[in-house]
Design an enzyme around this catalytic site. Sequence first.
Site, PDB file in Angstrom:
ATOM      1  N   TYR A   1       0.836  -1.131  -0.063  1.00  0.00           N
ATOM      2  CA  TYR A   1       0.036   0.090   0.038  1.00  0.00           C
ATOM      3  C   TYR A   1       0.688   1.203  -0.086  1.00  0.00           C
ATOM      4  O   TYR A   1       1.787   1.229   0.916  1.00  0.00           O
ATOM      5  CB  TYR A   1      -0.779  -0.037   1.262  1.00  0.00           C
ATOM      6  CG  TYR A   1      -1.553   1.383   1.413  1.00  0.00           C
ATOM      7  CD1 TYR A   1      -3.157   1.459   0.795  1.00  0.00           C
ATOM      8  CD2 TYR A   1      -1.061   2.192   2.247  1.00  0.00           C
ATOM      9  CE1 TYR A   1      -3.563   2.717   0.733  1.00  0.00           C
ATOM     10  CE2 TYR A   1      -1.860   3.506   2.250  1.00  0.00           C
ATOM     11  CZ  TYR A   1      -3.108   3.674   1.678  1.00  0.00           C
ATOM     12  OH  TYR A   1      -3.695   5.066   1.532  1.00  0.00           O
TER      13      TYR A   1
ATOM     14  N   GLU B   1      -3.387   7.596  -4.071  1.00  0.00           N
ATOM     15  CA  GLU B   1      -3.318   5.999  -3.380  1.00  0.00           C
ATOM     16  C   GLU B   1      -3.021   5.107  -4.480  1.00  0.00           C
ATOM     17  O   GLU B   1      -3.798   5.091  -5.449  1.00  0.00           O
ATOM     18  CB  GLU B   1      -4.625   5.835  -2.612  1.00  0.00           C
ATOM     19  CG  GLU B   1      -4.781   4.752  -1.826  1.00  0.00           C
ATOM     20  CD  GLU B   1      -6.051   4.641  -0.998  1.00  0.00           C
ATOM     21  OE1 GLU B   1      -6.156   4.980   0.269  1.00  0.00           O
ATOM     22  OE2 GLU B   1      -7.057   4.310  -1.773  1.00  0.00           O
TER      23      GLU B   1
END
Length: 387
Positions: free
Chosen positions: A109, A197
């Site tokens: 992530y 993101e």
Amino acid sequence: MKIHEYQAKALFRDYGIPVPAGSEAQSPNEAQTAAQNLGVGRLAVKAQIHAGGRGKGGGVKVVGSPDEVLRAAKDMLGKPLVTAQTGPEGQIVRQVLVEAAHSVKKEFYVGLTLDRNLAKPVFMVSPAGGMDIEEVADKSPELIFKEAVDPRLGLLPFQSRNLAQNLGWTQGVFRTGAAIVSSVYRLFSSLDASLVEINPLVLTDQDQLLALDAKINFDDNALFRHPDVRNLEDPYEVDPLELEAARNDLNYIRLDGNIGAMVNGAGLAMATMDLIKQAGAEPANFLDVGGGANADMITAGFRIILSDQRVKAILINIFGGILRCDVLAKGVIQAASKEKVEVPIIIRLEGTNVEEGRRLLNESGLKFSVARDLREAAEKVAALVRS
């Protein structure tokens, strides 16, 4: 402002962030053609909506041929997709992304957003990326690593290396990974984003880093500097009442309650919403008409509130400063004369030209109640809804 995954990945390509080959399609046949043009065996079909959790909701399918892409696209397009972020009504899928699927060894992530307490952009990365990243953050916070960036200096090389080390990247992909982190910051800062993101950023079987998903949100207040970004907005993904408000230069956010509120000033609007909740009711919207509102803008705001079928009462709370009370009164009267008003109205006016505003309202023939102060106004409107 939010954009779709396929649009975010196009921006990723512009900034040198590696993404799978793919293209967007608005019909099943377009999706099948896109799959044929890719010429690969395994393919991913991904519903394009502004909500997370698509994979768990059935909005991401990995298939083995263009014919299967056709069937998957037929199952998605034109139908609502329900995820944890859409609510039970879901969102209609109007386009899909068809791209090459890759075998994955490891998921990571990488996210960059603003930390308002630090007044700095902050990277958040984790070696445990994927669909359950929220659960990782909740149950294993030690797997979330953060790096604040001084906007005066930008992302420094040692910070990119720190993030790469926290993600456990080995020598083979260390340099590529650090470059991806740097590109994320460059995109974030140059396009005035509020969020970038990648979840997941994956390591493939060929030891290649790829952004399998992409999410970018932009600062609405900076869009005047980026007309090309503004053009990426999908009007179907915006609440129609919020879209109408934006066209009339009104600050409007639709909420889940049943008391419509029209207020001037963001701070006063927030206080009004708090008092409505304290009185045991729920606001249906945030609407700040601003200090420079004219009668036409007031009319538009009133019309937008009345267009929400959930609204059972309206609270108008105006402190006349830059926006005079008589201007507000004229706008309300103008709107009420054009719209069929079937809900009770509570009005609290104070400030510049308040007597003239009250006179106009009293002589208008409108049915409304006057409150002496803000607390009484909130209690009155809550009592009306309960009754």
